[in-house]
Design an enzyme around this catalytic site. Structure first.
Site, short mmCIF file in Angstrom:
data_model
loop_
_atom_site.label_atom_id
_atom_site.label_comp_id
_atom_site.label_asym_id
_atom_site.label_seq_id
_atom_site.Cartn_x
_atom_site.Cartn_y
_atom_site.Cartn_z
N GLU A 202 65.07 50.98 83.08
CA GLU A 202 64.09 49.92 82.76
C GLU A 202 64.81 48.69 82.19
O GLU A 202 64.47 48.19 81.11
CB GLU A 202 63.00 50.45 81.82
CG GLU A 202 62.15 51.52 82.48
CD GLU A 202 60.81 51.83 81.82
OE1 GLU A 202 60.54 51.35 80.71
OE2 GLU A 202 60.01 52.57 82.46
N GLU A 323 60.26 58.48 86.91
CA GLU A 323 59.30 58.69 85.82
C GLU A 323 57.90 58.56 86.40
O GLU A 323 57.57 57.53 87.00
CB GLU A 323 59.47 57.67 84.69
CG GLU A 323 60.72 57.91 83.86
CD GLU A 323 60.86 56.97 82.67
OE1 GLU A 323 59.83 56.56 82.11
OE2 GLU A 323 62.02 56.66 82.32
O1 AHR Z 1 58.82 58.30 79.20
C1 AHR Z 1 58.66 57.45 78.11
C2 AHR Z 1 59.23 56.07 78.37
O2 AHR Z 1 58.53 55.45 79.41
C3 AHR Z 1 60.66 56.01 78.83
O3 AHR Z 1 61.56 56.07 77.78
C4 AHR Z 1 60.74 54.67 79.50
O4 AHR Z 1 61.71 54.63 80.51
C5 AHR Z 1 59.32 54.45 80.02
O5 AHR Z 1 58.84 53.23 79.68
#
Ligand code: AHR
Length: 520
Positions: A202, A323
Site C-alpha cells: 500500500e 488482501e
Molecule cells: O489488513 C489490515 C490492513 O489493511 C493492512 O495492514 C493494510 O495493508 C490494509 O489497509
C-alpha cells in the site's frame, strides 16, 4: 410496514423482499448446465486459498505464537491447536509481516537471541509494543511446519534498498557470504526457499503516500537488488491498487511491466469506512448490502485485468489479490487498533461469493490472501487464552479444499437478481465447479436469498449417472456465530436433499446456505 428495500429484477418466482418481516414465498427454480465433458486449460491455483498474517493485534502474538515457555500447549512456540487446525485447511501460502506493518518493519530487529532483540512501537496498530520475538526464523519455520509457501513482504516505505537486498540474501543464499553466515550463526544452516516477495505494501497510503509514477521507479530500483540466490527464484510482487484505482494499475503496467511477476490488489467488503457496522448485530438489509459490495469485486477484478491485458496480452504478469475480506467494527471492549471482529454466517457467505468469483478470473488472478489468519478481521480462527474457535469462514474454506489446484469448469445459469439498499445488484445464486485430477467433480452452490429456497437442475453433458454426496453450511439466523461458549453453533454437516440421475442432478438449496456436491 418497512419500506421496500429490494427490488426483484429477474426471478423464477415472485419474491419481493420487505425488511425482515416477509415470510418465505416459494422456491426459485434455476436451470444450470455444467460442461463436464469439456477440457479446460484453466486451473484454480491453490494459492487462491492463501492467507495473510500481520503483526497486528493478536494475530501473531497469542494467535499463532505463544513462545516455548507458554503454558498454552505449543510446538516450538507455535500454538498446537492453531497449527493443527491450519494444517487441516491445507493453507497453500502465507503472507507476512504486513500490511502496513511491513513498511515500518526492520527485519534485522527480528533475528538473533530473542532476549536481545530490540523493541519497537507498532504505530499503525494501536501503538502496541512489538518485542520482535517473532521474526524471520519464526515465520519461515512456521511455513515449513504448515507446509505452505512463504510470501514475505519487504519494506520500501521506510527501509533501504540495502536492507531489502540483505534480507533476500539472508533467507535464500547458500554461499559463504555475510548474510548467509549470519543466518548460520543464528541457527539455520540451509537457506529457506522463498518464492513470493512483495516489494512494499500500500505504498499509495500507509507505505509512503507515493504517486504511482514515483513508486514504479522505486520498485524498479528495489527489485533490481532482490536477487536469485542458490537456485531460489524470486517471484516479485509489486504493490498494486486499492479497489477502483485503475490509474495505479495502468501506470505500473506501463512503467514496470515485466520487471514484476505479480501485481497486487486490495479489496475489502466495507460499505462505509466511517461506519463499518457490527459484525454480529445486523438485519437482512445489511446482509444484502455486503453481498452487493463483495460481488462488486468482479467488476474491479475484470477492469484491472482488462488494463493488464492491454499491456501484457500474453498474460505473463499475474494479478495477486493479497488482501480481501470483511471489515466490521471491532468487538466491543477490545482495542480499536487490533481489528478483532466476530465472524457469522454472513462472513462465510461473503467468502463463498468471493471465491466463486475468483475462480472465474484465474486465467490472470493467481493468488488471493484472506485478511487475516487469526484474531484479525475475517479470521478463520479466533483464540482466547488457551481456547480456540473455528469460525464459519474456516468451515467454508474447508468445504472449498477440493477446488484447490483443480481444473476450472464453467457453469451456465441465470440467477435471480435483487437490488440492495445501495442500489447494487445482488445475484441470489452464486456457483462454481471444478474437476480434480482423479475426475471427481465438485460443485459449490451458494443461496444468498433469505426468503426463497433455490431448486436447481444441473444438466451434465455426459450420459453418466454419478455417485453424489453433499455437505451444507448454514444456520437458523444470519447473525449466528461460533463463540468460546458455543463453538459449534455453525459447522458443515452432511446434506442429501438432491437427486442424481443419468445426465442431471437436482438439488434444493435452503435459504442462506452453501452446499457442496461431490460427483464421482
Ligand atoms: O489488513 C489490515 C490492513 O489493511 C493492512 O495492514 C493494510 O495493508 C490494509 O489497509
Amino acid at each position: 410496514m418497512k419500506k421496500l428495500l429490494l427490488t426483484v429484477l429477474l426471478c423464477g418466482a415472485i419474491s419481493c423482499v420487505m425488511g425482515q418481516e416477509q415470510k418465505k414465498v416459494t422456491a426459485t427454480d434455476v436451470q444450470m448446465t455444467l460442461h463436464n465433458k469439456a477440457t479446460s486449460t484453466q486451473r484454480i491455483p491453490k494459492e487462491i486459498y492463501g492467507h495473510f498474517a500481520e503483526h497486528l493485534g493478536r494475530c501473531i502474538y497469542g494467535g499463532i505464537w505463544v513462545g516455548e515457555k507458554s503454558e498454552i500447549p505449543n510446538e516450538k512456540g507455535y500454538r498446537v491447536d492453531v497449527l493443527e487446525a491450519l494444517r487441516a485447511l491445507k493453507v497453500p501460502v502465507l503472507r507476512w509481516p504486513g500490511g502496513c506493518f511491513a513498511d515500518e518493519y526492520h527485519w534485522m530487529d527480528g533475528i538473533g537471541p530473542r532476549e536481545k532483540r530490540p523493541k519497537m512501537v507498532n504505530t499503525n496498530w494501536g501503538g502496541t509494543v512489538e518485542d520482535n520475538s517473532f521474526g524471520t526464523h519464526e515465520f519461515l519455520n512456521f511455513c515449513e511446519l504448515l507446509g505452505c509457501e512463504p510470501y514475505v513482504n519487504g519494506n520500501v516505505g521506510s527501509g533501504s534498498v540495502e536492507e531489502m537486498a540483505k534480507w533476500v540474501e539472508y533467507m535464500t543464499s547458500d554461499a559463504d557470504s555475510p548474510m548467509a553466515n549470519l543466518r548460520r550463526e543464528n541457527g539455520r544452516d540451509k537457506p529457506w526457499k522463498v518464492k513470493y516477495f512483495g516489494v512494499g505494501n500500500e505504498n499509495w497510503g500507509c507505505g509512503g503516500n507515493m504517486y504511482p509514477e514515483y513508486y514504479s521507479d522505486l520498485y524498479r530500483r528495489y527489485a533490481t537488488f532482490c536477487k536469485n540466490y542458490s537456485g531460489n527464484r524470486l517471484y516479485r510482487i509489486a504493490c498494486g491498487a486499492s479497489d477502483y484505482d485503475y490509474n495505479w494499475t495502468d501506470v505500473l503496467m506501463r512503467r514496470v511491466g515485466r520487471q514484476m511477476q505479480g501485481l497486487s490488489l486490495h479489496y475489502y467488503s466495507v460499505l462505509d469506512w466511517g461506519r463499518k457496522g457490527s459484525a454480529t448485530d445486523f438485519n437482512s438489509d445489511d446482509w444484502y448490502a455486503v453481498m452487493g459490495k463483495c460481488s462488486e469485486v468482479e467488476t474491479v477484478i475484470k477492469r484491472h485485468c482488462e488494463i493488464m491485458d492491454r499491456y501484457d496480452p500474453t498474460r505473463r504478469i499475474d494479478l495477486i489479490l493479497d488482501e480481501w475480506g470483511t471489515w466490521w467494527n471491532v468487538e466491543p471492549g477490545t482495542n480499536p487498533g487490533h481489528l478483532y471482529q466476530q465472524n457469522t454466517l454472513r462472513d462465510a457467505m461473503v467468502a463463498a461469493v468471493s471465491l466463486n468469483i475468483f475462480h472465474k478470473y484465474t486465467y490472470r488472478l493467481k493468488m488471493a490472501n484472506i485478511a487475516q489468519m487469526v484474531n484479525v478481521l475475517q479470521s478463520v480462527i479466533l483464540t482466547r487464552d488457551d481456547e480456540m474457535v473455528l469460525t464459519p469462514t474456516y468451515h467454508l474454506f474447508k468445504m472449498y479444499i477440493p477446488h484447490q489446484g483443480a481444473e476450472y469448469l464453467p457453469l451456465h445459469y441465470e440467477s435471480k437478481q435483487l437490488r440492495d439498499k445501495n442500489n447494487r445488484v445482488v445475484n441470489t445464486l452464486s456457483a462454481t465447479a471444478s474437476r480434480a485430477d482423479d475426475g471427481t467433480v465438485t460443485i459449490t452452490l451458494a443461496n444468498v436469498d433469505l426468503e426463497s429456497d433455490c431448486r436447481i437442475t444441473i444438466a451434465l453433458d455426459d450420459d453418466k449417472k454419478y455417485d453424489v454426496s453433499g455437505s451444507i453450511l448454514t444456520s437458523k439466523n444470519i447473525t449466528d456465530h461460533n463463540t468460546f461458549e458455543n463453538p459449534e453453533c455453525i459447522k458443515t454437516v452432511k446434506y442429501d436433499d438432491f437427486k442424481s440421475q443419468k445426465g442431471s442432478v437436482e438439488v434444493v438449496l435452503p435459504t442462506k446456505s452453501i452446499v457442496t456436491l461431490t460427483l464421482k
